[in-house]
Design a protein around this motif. Structure first.
Motif, PDB file in Angstrom:
ATOM      1  N   LYS A   1       0.832  -1.195   0.000  1.00  0.00           N
ATOM      2  CA  LYS A   1       0.000   0.000   0.000  1.00  0.00           C
ATOM      3  C   LYS A   1       0.870   1.250   0.000  1.00  0.00           C
ATOM      4  O   LYS A   1       1.841   1.361   0.751  1.00  0.00           O
ATOM      5  CB  LYS A   1      -0.913   0.023   1.218  1.00  0.00           C
ATOM      6  N   GLY A   2       0.532   2.194  -0.870  1.00  0.00           N
ATOM      7  CA  GLY A   2       1.250   3.452  -0.968  1.00  0.00           C
ATOM      8  C   GLY A   2       2.482   3.399  -1.842  1.00  0.00           C
ATOM      9  O   GLY A   2       3.081   4.445  -2.134  1.00  0.00           O
ATOM     10  N   LYS A   3       2.888   2.190  -2.267  1.00  0.00           N
ATOM     11  CA  LYS A   3       4.100   2.051  -3.063  1.00  0.00           C
ATOM     12  C   LYS A   3       3.832   2.154  -4.565  1.00  0.00           C
ATOM     13  O   LYS A   3       4.753   2.440  -5.337  1.00  0.00           O
ATOM     14  CB  LYS A   3       4.784   0.724  -2.748  1.00  0.00           C
ATOM     15  N   TRP A   4       2.604   1.901  -4.978  1.00  0.00           N
ATOM     16  CA  TRP A   4       2.255   1.956  -6.401  1.00  0.00           C
ATOM     17  C   TRP A   4       1.737   3.339  -6.778  1.00  0.00           C
ATOM     18  O   TRP A   4       0.979   3.960  -6.024  1.00  0.00           O
ATOM     19  CB  TRP A   4       1.182   0.927  -6.732  1.00  0.00           C
ATOM     20  N   ILE A   5       2.150   3.826  -7.932  1.00  0.00           N
ATOM     21  CA  ILE A   5       1.626   5.081  -8.465  1.00  0.00           C
ATOM     22  C   ILE A   5       1.188   4.865  -9.909  1.00  0.00           C
ATOM     23  O   ILE A   5       1.633   3.934 -10.577  1.00  0.00           O
ATOM     24  CB  ILE A   5       2.670   6.217  -8.413  1.00  0.00           C
ATOM     25  N   ALA A   6       0.309   5.720 -10.371  1.00  0.00           N
ATOM     26  CA  ALA A   6      -0.077   5.740 -11.782  1.00  0.00           C
ATOM     27  C   ALA A   6       0.705   6.837 -12.483  1.00  0.00           C
ATOM     28  O   ALA A   6       1.043   7.859 -11.875  1.00  0.00           O
ATOM     29  CB  ALA A   6      -1.571   5.990 -11.919  1.00  0.00           C
ATOM     30  N   ALA A   7       0.994   6.616 -13.760  1.00  0.00           N
ATOM     31  CA  ALA A   7       1.694   7.614 -14.570  1.00  0.00           C
ATOM     32  C   ALA A   7       1.217   7.496 -16.004  1.00  0.00           C
ATOM     33  O   ALA A   7       0.764   6.428 -16.437  1.00  0.00           O
ATOM     34  CB  ALA A   7       3.202   7.418 -14.498  1.00  0.00           C
ATOM     35  N   GLU A   8       1.304   8.594 -16.730  1.00  0.00           N
ATOM     36  CA  GLU A   8       1.017   8.511 -18.160  1.00  0.00           C
ATOM     37  C   GLU A   8       1.994   7.534 -18.801  1.00  0.00           C
ATOM     38  O   GLU A   8       3.158   7.459 -18.407  1.00  0.00           O
ATOM     39  CB  GLU A   8       1.154   9.883 -18.807  1.00  0.00           C
ATOM     40  N   ALA A   9       1.525   6.773 -19.774  1.00  0.00           N
ATOM     41  CA  ALA A   9       2.419   5.856 -20.472  1.00  0.00           C
ATOM     42  C   ALA A   9       3.528   6.647 -21.147  1.00  0.00           C
ATOM     43  O   ALA A   9       3.297   7.748 -21.666  1.00  0.00           O
ATOM     44  CB  ALA A   9       1.643   5.051 -21.508  1.00  0.00           C
ATOM     45  N   PRO A  10       4.753   6.130 -21.158  1.00  0.00           N
ATOM     46  CA  PRO A  10       5.830   6.808 -21.894  1.00  0.00           C
ATOM     47  C   PRO A  10       5.423   7.009 -23.352  1.00  0.00           C
ATOM     48  O   PRO A  10       4.626   6.248 -23.902  1.00  0.00           O
ATOM     49  CB  PRO A  10       7.001   5.832 -21.776  1.00  0.00           C
ATOM     50  N   ASN A  11       5.953   8.048 -23.962  1.00  0.00           N
ATOM     51  CA  ASN A  11       5.610   8.328 -25.360  1.00  0.00           C
ATOM     52  C   ASN A  11       6.879   8.380 -26.210  1.00  0.00           C
ATOM     53  O   ASN A  11       7.984   8.174 -25.714  1.00  0.00           O
ATOM     54  CB  ASN A  11       4.806   9.627 -25.469  1.00  0.00           C
TER      55      ASN A  11
END
Length: 436
Positions: A288-298
């Protein structure tokens, strides 16, 4: 972009595909809605969790239309075969749930009805984004109401990136560099997976790079599984596999789940709906708290694609399309429908404003950043112009079969080549004009 369309019919709608395409922006002229109030009993088939509760809510909200709900398997487990067979036999449901990639095939086979004349287009399909609208409109007609939007995103174990001295990658070049740093400090770890059982993700990666696997040119379909953008994507992911930066493994498998739980995987290439699966597979191991979301690399400039998503449709079997259309308006546009469905994950919906209702049911506190803000950014960069072909099943099956050899020396490029050949053959067998 000017909307182009092509429609070819044959003696039997069930054995010949209509050639339909949509790559433009302008909605068709809205026909007048039918007079009188819709009423009667209709049936609804769906594999989406919680839709039984939505049907109950609709039934309780009025007394003119009664919905009978039936759960069916998802497409990968035979749901589409069941649906198609039932429609062909004349005993299919009034309302179905069909993913965007599969919808052109049902349209081309004459198995779903256009909604024009039964829905208020100005307040339904015309409200959604151009990119989503283009996935349900063919030949100037609307064959479904979009339900969810599924922008492709990347999920990372931020703590593992930090340990490797890597920042969140913004480009695929940075992704490769981060993967090398991760391998340097943790040789048995991988930055992500390549899923041989998920060709739609390979399609999304190609879409993001500017590819168009299916398009029209003059009076013919044109295939792009070997186009320059797809070859760039293929070469990159093959290098990631060869250098063991990514691992070839089946999405949603026991192996994949274990790799998430034990920290072998530092990232997941997925979509908004991945949040639930990640949490389910990792919370027992204290992530918990270790995962983040990010835009896919482009590839150097902001660009995105959809990975998944479904629509609601009135099937050819329906004897009461007016009532069916009334119900799917509720399904696709009503906050009450979203609330009734409850917590089915990190839903990100096509109709404006509905995602806020869905957020109330999902606790995103498991993640280390504002995942919905990331979804919004990813959604805003979706490249327009992508369309799915009328025989996606052929391409999908061919890619799965060919990708199965990736763990024994097979190559992504070879798989795309053979799948392109199979797709081309499938078009010709259906009597469609096609070229590469």
């Amino acid at each position: 972009m000017k909307r182009r369309h092509l429609l070819l019919s044959a003696a039997s709608l069930l054995t010949s595909a209509a050639l339909l395409s949509g790559c433009g922006t302008g909605p068709a002229t809205t026909p007048s809605a039918p007079s009188g109030e819709a009423s009667g009993t209709i049936t609804f088939w769906s594999s989406l969790a919680g839709m039984d509760k939505v049907a109950e809510k609709f039934n309780a909200s009025q007394d003119k239309i009664k919905v009978k709900f039936e759960t069916i398997p998802n497409g990968g487990n035979g749901g589409y075969a069941k649906l198609s067979t039932a429609i062909t036999a004349g005993n299919g449901p009034d309302v179905s749930t069909i993913e965007y990639a599969q919808l052109p095939q049902f349209v081309s086979n004459g198995q779903v009805q256009p909604l024009d004349g039964f829905i208020d287009k100005a307040n339904t399909v015309d409200k959604v984004s151009e990119q989503i609208r283009g996935l349900v409109q063919f030949d100037g007609k609307s064959y479904g109401l979009p339900y969810d939007a599924a922008p492709m995103v990347m999920w990372y174990r931020k703590d593992l990136l930090d340990k490797a001295g890597a920042t969140v990658p913004k480009t695929w070049e940075e992704f490769e560099a981060a993967g090398k740093k991760l391998k340097a400090v943790s040789p048995k770890s991988y930055l992500a997976s390549f899923y041989p059982n998920e060709p739609t993700l390979t399609a999304a990666l190609s879409w993001q790079a500017g590819a168009k696997w299916f398009s029209t040119e003059g009076d013919s379909w044109k295939l792009g599984l070997r186009d320059e953008a797809t070859r760039k994507v293929s070469a990159f992911w093959q290098r990631m596999i060869d250098n063991k930066i990514v691992k070839v493994e089946q999405a949603f498998s026991d192996e994949w789940s274990a790799d998430l739980a034990n920290g072998t995987l530092a990232g997941v290439l997925g979509a908004n709906w991945s949040a639930t699966g990640i949490q389910k597979r990792t919370e027992a191991s204290g992530q918990k708290g270790k995962w983040i979301a990010a835009e896919a690399p482009n590839w150097g400039s902001p660009a995105g694609a959809f990975y998944g998503g479904s629509s609601f449709n009135v099937t050819k079997s329906s004897k009461n399309p007016a009532a069916a259309a009334k119900f799917i308006e509720f399904l696709a546009t009503s906050p009450e429908a979203v609330a009734a469905r409850g917590n089915t994950g990190s839903a990100y919906l096509a109709y404006p404003g509905l995602t806020k209702e869905a957020q109330k049911a999902f606790d995103a506190g498991y993640f280390g950043n504002d995942i919905y803000a990331v979804f919004d950014k990813a959604y805003a960069t979706i490249l327009p112009g992508w369309q799915w072909g009328p025989n996606w099943d052929v391409t999908n099956t061919a890619l799965k079969d060919s990708f199965g050899a990736l763990t024994t020396g097979g190559k992504i490029g070879d798989a795309l080549d053979s799948s392109s050949d199979a797709t081309l053959s499938g078009f010709k067998q259906n009597g469609l004009s096609v070229k590469e």
